[in-house]
Design an enzyme around this catalytic site. Structure first.
Site, PDB file in Angstrom:
ATOM      1  N   HIS A 125       0.821  -1.215   0.000  1.00  0.00           N
ATOM      2  CA  HIS A 125       0.000   0.000   0.000  1.00  0.00           C
ATOM      3  C   HIS A 125       0.854   1.265   0.000  1.00  0.00           C
ATOM      4  O   HIS A 125       0.327   2.348  -0.252  1.00  0.00           O
ATOM      5  CB  HIS A 125      -1.046  -0.024   1.125  1.00  0.00           C
ATOM      6  N   ASP A 144       0.074  -7.597   1.593  1.00  0.00           N
ATOM      7  CA  ASP A 144       0.538  -6.203   1.618  1.00  0.00           C
ATOM      8  C   ASP A 144       2.068  -6.189   1.699  1.00  0.00           C
ATOM      9  O   ASP A 144       2.649  -5.923   2.751  1.00  0.00           O
ATOM     10  CB  ASP A 144      -0.118  -5.485   2.817  1.00  0.00           C
ATOM     11  N   SER A 192       3.934   2.128   8.370  1.00  0.00           N
ATOM     12  CA  SER A 192       3.631   1.135   7.334  1.00  0.00           C
ATOM     13  C   SER A 192       4.864   0.764   6.547  1.00  0.00           C
ATOM     14  O   SER A 192       5.688   1.635   6.237  1.00  0.00           O
ATOM     15  CB  SER A 192       2.632   1.711   6.334  1.00  0.00           C
TER      16      SER A 192
HETATM   17  N1  ARG Z   1      -1.062   2.071   7.304  1.00  0.00           N
HETATM   18  C1  ARG Z   1      -0.404   2.764   8.354  1.00  0.00           C
HETATM   19  C2  ARG Z   1       0.609   3.725   7.865  1.00  0.00           C
HETATM   20  O1  ARG Z   1       0.219   4.632   7.317  1.00  0.00           O
HETATM   21  C3  ARG Z   1       0.113   1.910   9.432  1.00  0.00           C
HETATM   22  C4  ARG Z   1      -0.966   1.375  10.208  1.00  0.00           C
HETATM   23  C5  ARG Z   1      -0.570   0.677  11.390  1.00  0.00           C
HETATM   24  N2  ARG Z   1      -1.487   1.062  12.369  1.00  0.00           N
HETATM   25  C6  ARG Z   1      -1.627   0.505  13.525  1.00  0.00           C
HETATM   26  N3  ARG Z   1      -2.456   1.010  14.350  1.00  0.00           N
HETATM   27  N4  ARG Z   1      -0.936  -0.556  13.849  1.00  0.00           N
HETATM   28  O2  ARG Z   1       1.745   3.834   8.088  1.00  0.00           O
END
Ligand code: ARG
Length: 284
Positions: free
Chosen positions: A80, A130, A233
């Site tokens: 992503h 992912d 992420s």
């Molecule tokens: N998709 C997220 C990012 O932007 C990371 C999400 C992880 N979140 C969590 N609460 N563990 O980096």
């Protein structure tokens, strides 16, 4: 009982959490919630995946996602982190990989990206598979890459296993008054957490109307308010085999940050993921 509005709000939050680094592009505010600072020079294989549409606005501002050096020319990150607003792969020329410092500052170095390869089964709706690989233009010498598990080896991803998540993502759920802007922390942060069983993870998320954690392709980890957050992420979840870190997960998604819901990580020991990584490293 869930109201409809609340369910939709949560669906929106999940979507946002997954898409934030990409949506925000150069204005991402990334860090780990309730973690602590990583010692200078630790985790040299943890890199910052940077989006540099504009030249010269610095490692801190351009941080988008975490990534790990799995050999001298390959960075593992989340799929992503490679998909733009138009649902297409962000071209390699917009990426830079920042490495060689626990601080997003002037001490690190940059490397260009030659190719961006997302897992062919990446499903943005279910957020499964992912995983993505950035192929670097030139090898990064002098950094020992992080080890990955063998296909099918679930060490460090069983219930209650001790693991660490690290990155430069946001330390708070929302970037203050400015809402969802990711604010990367200058210092790399880490949190020691535990693996949560699929059953407990699913039950916890089901309570707020979130279903569809794929326990084969992903797994969960959390501990109290310690969690990954926006901008983490693509970064690693790893266990320690003596002195050797083994990366077992990629930071993928969560509901907000540090709210007590487990974070969800791509399961690197899954053969369809682990073997795909090995193929990319061999062939590109
Ligand atoms: N998709 C997220 C990012 O932007 C990371 C999400 C992880 N979140 C969590 N609460 N563990 O980096």
């Amino acid at each position: 009982m869930m109201t409809r509005a609340r369910t939709w709000f949560l669906v929106f939050l999940v979507a946002l959490t997954a898409m934030l680094p990409v949506l925000a592009e150069a204005r991402v505010t990334p860090e780990v919630t309730n973690g602590n600072k990583v010692n200078d020079g630790d985790y040299p294989w943890l890199v910052s995946v940077q989006m540099t549409k504009m030249e010269g606005n610095g490692a801190l501002r351009n941080h988008m996602c975490g990534g790990t050096l799995i050999d001298s020319t390959h960075v593992l990150t989340a799929a992503h982190c490679t998909i733009g607003k138009d649902d297409r792969t962000i071209p390699a020329k917009y990426y830079k990989v920042y490495y060689g410092s626990t601080q997003l500052g002037e001490r690190g170095r940059f490397e260009d990206v030659a190719r961006v390869i997302a897992h062919p089964n990446y499903n943005p709706r279910a957020i499964t598979f992912d995983a993505a690989i950035l192929v670097l233009k030139r090898p990064i010498e002098g950094i020992e890459p992080i080890a990955l598990p063998d296909a099918g080896d679930r060490a460090f991803s069983n219930e209650r296993d001790r693991v660490t998540v690290a990155g430069w993502g946001s330390t708070k759920q929302f970037g203050g008054k400015k809402g969802y802007r990711i604010r990367s922390t200058r210092d790399m942060m880490e949190a020691n957490i535990e693996v949560v069983s699929n059953e407990r993870c699913k039950a916890s998320l089901r309570r707020i109307g979130v279903t569809g954690v794929n326990g084969e392709k992903s797994f969960c980890a959390a501990e109290g308010g310690k969690d990954a957050c926006y901008g983490d992420s693509g970064g690693p979840l790893f266990g320690m085999d003596g002195d050797t870190p083994i990366q077992v997960g990629i930071v993928s998604w969560g509901i907000g940050c540090g709210l007590g819901y487990p974070g969800v990580y791509t399961r690197l020991s899954d053969p369809s993921i682990r073997n795909w990584i090995a193929d990319q490293v061999r062939d590109s």
